[in-house]
Design a protein around this motif. Structure first.
Motif, PDB file in Angstrom:
ATOM      1  N   GLU A  74      -8.482  17.882   1.190  1.00 42.42           N
ATOM      2  CA  GLU A  74      -9.749  18.525   0.842  1.00 42.42           C
ATOM      3  C   GLU A  74      -9.503  19.856   0.136  1.00 42.42           C
ATOM      4  O   GLU A  74      -8.704  20.672   0.597  1.00 42.42           O
ATOM      5  CB  GLU A  74     -10.582  18.770   2.103  1.00 42.42           C
ATOM      6  N   PRO A  75     -10.159  20.093  -1.003  1.00 44.84           N
ATOM      7  CA  PRO A  75     -10.029  21.363  -1.707  1.00 44.84           C
ATOM      8  C   PRO A  75     -10.392  22.538  -0.801  1.00 44.84           C
ATOM      9  O   PRO A  75     -11.346  22.477  -0.021  1.00 44.84           O
ATOM     10  CB  PRO A  75     -11.014  21.232  -2.870  1.00 44.84           C
ATOM     11  N   ASN A  76      -9.572  23.591  -0.893  1.00 45.91           N
ATOM     12  CA  ASN A  76      -9.759  24.828  -0.135  1.00 45.91           C
ATOM     13  C   ASN A  76      -9.592  24.650   1.369  1.00 45.91           C
ATOM     14  O   ASN A  76      -9.895  25.558   2.135  1.00 45.91           O
ATOM     15  CB  ASN A  76     -11.119  25.466  -0.447  1.00 45.91           C
ATOM     16  N   GLU A  77      -9.127  23.475   1.779  1.00 46.54           N
ATOM     17  CA  GLU A  77      -8.719  23.260   3.163  1.00 46.54           C
ATOM     18  C   GLU A  77      -7.217  22.956   3.154  1.00 46.54           C
ATOM     19  O   GLU A  77      -6.405  23.867   3.259  1.00 46.54           O
ATOM     20  CB  GLU A  77      -9.530  22.128   3.805  1.00 46.54           C
ATOM     21  N   GLN A  78      -6.844  21.689   2.983  1.00 44.32           N
ATOM     22  CA  GLN A  78      -5.425  21.384   2.826  1.00 44.32           C
ATOM     23  C   GLN A  78      -4.900  21.829   1.453  1.00 44.32           C
ATOM     24  O   GLN A  78      -3.755  22.244   1.319  1.00 44.32           O
ATOM     25  CB  GLN A  78      -5.165  19.882   2.999  1.00 44.32           C
ATOM     26  N   ILE A  79      -5.750  21.712   0.423  1.00 42.81           N
ATOM     27  CA  ILE A  79      -5.352  22.143  -0.924  1.00 42.81           C
ATOM     28  C   ILE A  79      -5.766  23.599  -1.116  1.00 42.81           C
ATOM     29  O   ILE A  79      -6.958  23.925  -1.063  1.00 42.81           O
ATOM     30  CB  ILE A  79      -6.017  21.279  -2.019  1.00 42.81           C
ATOM     31  N   THR A  80      -4.797  24.482  -1.331  1.00 37.46           N
ATOM     32  CA  THR A  80      -5.113  25.886  -1.525  1.00 37.46           C
ATOM     33  C   THR A  80      -5.785  26.103  -2.879  1.00 37.46           C
ATOM     34  O   THR A  80      -5.686  25.260  -3.786  1.00 37.46           O
ATOM     35  CB  THR A  80      -3.846  26.750  -1.459  1.00 37.46           C
ATOM     36  N   SER A  81      -6.458  27.216  -3.028  1.00 33.58           N
ATOM     37  CA  SER A  81      -7.160  27.509  -4.283  1.00 33.58           C
ATOM     38  C   SER A  81      -6.193  27.585  -5.449  1.00 33.58           C
ATOM     39  O   SER A  81      -6.507  27.161  -6.577  1.00 33.58           O
ATOM     40  CB  SER A  81      -7.940  28.819  -4.151  1.00 33.58           C
ATOM     41  N   PRO A 141       0.800  -1.227   0.000  1.00 33.43           N
ATOM     42  CA  PRO A 141       0.000   0.000   0.000  1.00 33.43           C
ATOM     43  C   PRO A 141       0.834   1.280   0.000  1.00 33.43           C
ATOM     44  O   PRO A 141       1.933   1.331   0.552  1.00 33.43           O
ATOM     45  CB  PRO A 141      -0.815  -0.107   1.296  1.00 33.43           C
ATOM     46  N   ILE A 142       0.278   2.315  -0.602  1.00 29.71           N
ATOM     47  CA  ILE A 142       0.797   3.681  -0.528  1.00 29.71           C
ATOM     48  C   ILE A 142      -0.203   4.462   0.312  1.00 29.71           C
ATOM     49  O   ILE A 142      -1.365   4.612  -0.077  1.00 29.71           O
ATOM     50  CB  ILE A 142       0.923   4.310  -1.927  1.00 29.71           C
ATOM     51  N   THR A 143       0.247   4.930   1.478  1.00 26.26           N
ATOM     52  CA  THR A 143      -0.667   5.620   2.388  1.00 26.26           C
ATOM     53  C   THR A 143      -0.327   7.109   2.471  1.00 26.26           C
ATOM     54  O   THR A 143       0.791   7.525   2.170  1.00 26.26           O
ATOM     55  CB  THR A 143      -0.615   5.008   3.795  1.00 26.26           C
ATOM     56  N   THR A 144      -1.296   7.888   2.885  1.00 27.06           N
ATOM     57  CA  THR A 144      -1.143   9.339   2.920  1.00 27.06           C
ATOM     58  C   THR A 144      -0.571   9.822   4.249  1.00 27.06           C
ATOM     59  O   THR A 144      -0.830   9.247   5.297  1.00 27.06           O
ATOM     60  CB  THR A 144      -2.502  10.028   2.703  1.00 27.06           C
ATOM     61  N   ASN A 145       0.202  10.904   4.176  1.00 33.73           N
ATOM     62  CA  ASN A 145       0.653  11.621   5.364  1.00 33.73           C
ATOM     63  C   ASN A 145       0.333  13.098   5.168  1.00 33.73           C
ATOM     64  O   ASN A 145      -0.293  13.484   4.176  1.00 33.73           O
ATOM     65  CB  ASN A 145       2.143  11.378   5.630  1.00 33.73           C
ATOM     66  N   LYS A 191      -8.433  13.465  -4.790  1.00 34.48           N
ATOM     67  CA  LYS A 191      -8.584  14.468  -3.730  1.00 34.48           C
ATOM     68  C   LYS A 191      -9.513  13.923  -2.650  1.00 34.48           C
ATOM     69  O   LYS A 191     -10.176  12.905  -2.839  1.00 34.48           O
ATOM     70  CB  LYS A 191      -9.158  15.765  -4.310  1.00 34.48           C
ATOM     71  N   GLY A 192      -9.534  14.624  -1.503  1.00 35.95           N
ATOM     72  CA  GLY A 192     -10.445  14.258  -0.422  1.00 35.95           C
ATOM     73  C   GLY A 192      -9.897  13.250   0.556  1.00 35.95           C
ATOM     74  O   GLY A 192     -10.643  12.704   1.387  1.00 35.95           O
ATOM     75  N   TYR A 193      -8.573  13.005   0.523  1.00 41.69           N
ATOM     76  CA  TYR A 193      -7.977  12.035   1.451  1.00 41.69           C
ATOM     77  C   TYR A 193      -7.719  12.653   2.819  1.00 41.69           C
ATOM     78  O   TYR A 193      -7.560  13.868   2.962  1.00 41.69           O
ATOM     79  CB  TYR A 193      -6.653  11.512   0.882  1.00 41.69           C
ATOM     80  N   LYS A 194      -7.647  11.774   3.820  1.00 44.12           N
ATOM     81  CA  LYS A 194      -7.220  12.140   5.159  1.00 44.12           C
ATOM     82  C   LYS A 194      -5.916  11.403   5.461  1.00 44.12           C
ATOM     83  O   LYS A 194      -5.475  10.567   4.667  1.00 44.12           O
ATOM     84  CB  LYS A 194      -8.301  11.776   6.184  1.00 44.12           C
ATOM     85  N   ILE A 195      -5.311  11.717   6.599  1.00 42.61           N
ATOM     86  CA  ILE A 195      -4.051  11.081   6.973  1.00 42.61           C
ATOM     87  C   ILE A 195      -4.234   9.579   7.155  1.00 42.61           C
ATOM     88  O   ILE A 195      -5.241   9.112   7.678  1.00 42.61           O
ATOM     89  CB  ILE A 195      -3.496  11.703   8.270  1.00 42.61           C
ATOM     90  N   ASN A 196      -3.242   8.822   6.689  1.00 43.49           N
ATOM     91  CA  ASN A 196      -3.168   7.370   6.860  1.00 43.49           C
ATOM     92  C   ASN A 196      -4.320   6.636   6.173  1.00 43.49           C
ATOM     93  O   ASN A 196      -4.899   5.692   6.714  1.00 43.49           O
ATOM     94  CB  ASN A 196      -3.108   6.983   8.341  1.00 43.49           C
ATOM     95  N   GLN A 197      -4.628   7.060   4.956  1.00 43.03           N
ATOM     96  CA  GLN A 197      -5.563   6.335   4.102  1.00 43.03           C
ATOM     97  C   GLN A 197      -4.808   5.774   2.899  1.00 43.03           C
ATOM     98  O   GLN A 197      -3.753   6.282   2.518  1.00 43.03           O
ATOM     99  CB  GLN A 197      -6.701   7.247   3.641  1.00 43.03           C
ATOM    100  N   VAL A 198      -5.349   4.725   2.304  1.00 45.68           N
ATOM    101  CA  VAL A 198      -4.695   4.085   1.164  1.00 45.68           C
ATOM    102  C   VAL A 198      -4.925   4.931  -0.083  1.00 45.68           C
ATOM    103  O   VAL A 198      -6.040   5.024  -0.594  1.00 45.68           O
ATOM    104  CB  VAL A 198      -5.218   2.651   0.952  1.00 45.68           C
ATOM    105  N   LEU A 250      -1.361  15.604   1.743  1.00 42.82           N
ATOM    106  CA  LEU A 250      -2.645  16.310   1.749  1.00 42.82           C
ATOM    107  C   LEU A 250      -2.560  17.695   1.117  1.00 42.82           C
ATOM    108  O   LEU A 250      -3.593  18.276   0.779  1.00 42.82           O
ATOM    109  CB  LEU A 250      -3.190  16.411   3.173  1.00 42.82           C
ATOM    110  N   GLN A 251      -1.363  18.222   0.928  1.00 40.36           N
ATOM    111  CA  GLN A 251      -1.229  19.500   0.236  1.00 40.36           C
ATOM    112  C   GLN A 251      -1.768  19.425  -1.193  1.00 40.36           C
ATOM    113  O   GLN A 251      -2.216  20.433  -1.737  1.00 40.36           O
ATOM    114  CB  GLN A 251       0.237  19.933   0.191  1.00 40.36           C
ATOM    115  N   CYS A 252      -1.714  18.225  -1.757  1.00 41.18           N
ATOM    116  CA  CYS A 252      -2.211  18.023  -3.123  1.00 41.18           C
ATOM    117  C   CYS A 252      -3.333  16.998  -3.201  1.00 41.18           C
ATOM    118  O   CYS A 252      -3.996  16.895  -4.235  1.00 41.18           O
ATOM    119  CB  CYS A 252      -1.082  17.573  -4.048  1.00 41.18           C
TER     120      CYS A 252
END
Length: 339
Positions: free
Chosen positions: A295-302, A282-286, A318-325, A290-292
């Motif tokens: 969530e749009p307009n939250e972690q991802i800037t406009s 697996p490739i998991t998120t940290n 898009k739309g991932y949270k920390i430690n998701q596949v 989340l910068q890319c």
């Protein structure tokens, strides 16, 4: 951009580890110059494996002092945290207490904080931190050729000599097929991660998007050539349509999602197909991801979002949270003996 997102004190994604920490055997070895008795391990410590496959992406002992470095080497952590009065328990607790709630006030590596910023929170597992801390405390660990001079002469105030004594780590033993596949995945990840995070650090997230768009595939292909393997990063929610998972890969993605969602240990999956090994991991998120990929307009800037939409009009990632596949490594290779 917040510089704190460019410094990862330890970048740990859940991987397979050895469970035989307490059963390691050691043999005495005589140092010819000093006649000092040393201990050399006959088995590879689980913390060594975790540290090398996880931490060295950002904290490599082979990176140059001034350029291309995105975090301090692991010997710097040992030097700052361990002295003659420090017990293993105290050191392990100090590492874990920092990692579970990183802050400038808790940091001992002040110079690293000024240069790289404070690490963002990561969902580390305590048992893995304990294994890494035990290895750092008990063993001589790799250090860059420049570190001794840096420690002794790189600061106005003279420091006490740092400690890097202990047992001598065992060499690489015969690797299983899973170990080989994991080394290919993490070796490729190291090259991609070093270049990506170096770009973020030097030029920002927008430039990193251009890097991913133009350089990720050539770098991955170069590593595949080096390893004599086929290396893919695939997803059920691809940004680039070329990274779309096939039916077998989608099944493995769901399998790893279930394991991680239930906080279960993840190990590589290897299947034999037509004389080849088909490896999945697996490739998991940290936080960095989340910068890319958050969530749009939250972690991802406009601004970043506009660039993503321009480069990838059919983006699904898009739309991932920390430690998701986020996806999986899908690697095909032959056994060395069959090549």
């Amino acid at each position: 951009m917040n510089r704190s997102l460019t410094f990862l004190f330890l970048i740990l994604i859940v991987v397979t580890g050895c469970n035989n920490r307490n059963s390691e055997a050691y043999n005495p070895v005589i140092n010819e110059k000093t006649e000092e008795k040393k201990e050399i391990a006959t088995k590879i410590h689980s913390g060594k494996k975790l540290m090398e496959t996880q931490c060295y992406i950002c904290h490599s002992p082979s990176a140059a002092e001034k350029e291309g470095r995105i975090g301090p080497p692991m010997i710097a952590i040992k030097a700052h945290y361990i002295d003659d009065e420090t017990t293993k328990e105290v050191f392990t607790d100090a590492m874990w207490n920092f990692l579970k709630n990183p802050s400038k006030d808790r940091a001992k590596l002040r110079g690293a904080v000024r240069r790289f910023g404070v690490m963002p929170y990561q969902p580390f597992k305590k048992e893995e931190i304990v294994q890494i801390a035990e290895y750092i405390y008990d063993y001589q660990i790799d250090e860059p050729s420049w570190f001794k001079e840096h420690w002794e002469n790189g600061h106005k105030k003279k420091r006490k000599p740092y400690k890097n004594n202990g047992k001598i780590a065992a060499g690489v033993s015969d690797m299983t097929v899973k170990d080989v596949g994991l080394s290919y995945a993490l070796g490729t990840k190291k090259v991609l991660g070093k270049n990506l995070m170096g770009t973020i650090q030097a030029k920002g997230t927008l430039e990193a998007l251009t890097f991913c768009n133009e350089k990720a595939y050539p770098l991955t292909d170069s590593m595949a050539t080096q390893f004599n393997a086929t290396i893919k990063r695939v997803s059920d929610k691809p940004r680039n349509p070329n990274n779309k998972a096939n039916i077998e890969e989608l099944e493995k993605i769901e399998y790893f999602k279930e394991l991680i969602a239930n906080d279960k240990k993840t190990e590589p999956v290897v299947e034999k197909k037509n004389g080849y090994n088909q490896f999945y991991y697996p490739i998991t998120t940290n936080t960095m991801c989340l910068q890319c990929h958050g969530e749009p307009n939250e972690q991802i800037t406009s601004e970043v979002l506009a660039t993503i939409n321009s480069l990838y009009p059919n983006d699904l990632a898009k739309g991932y949270k920390i430690n998701q596949v986020r996806g999986i490594w899908s690697i095909t290779f032959k056994d060395a003996k069959n090549e």
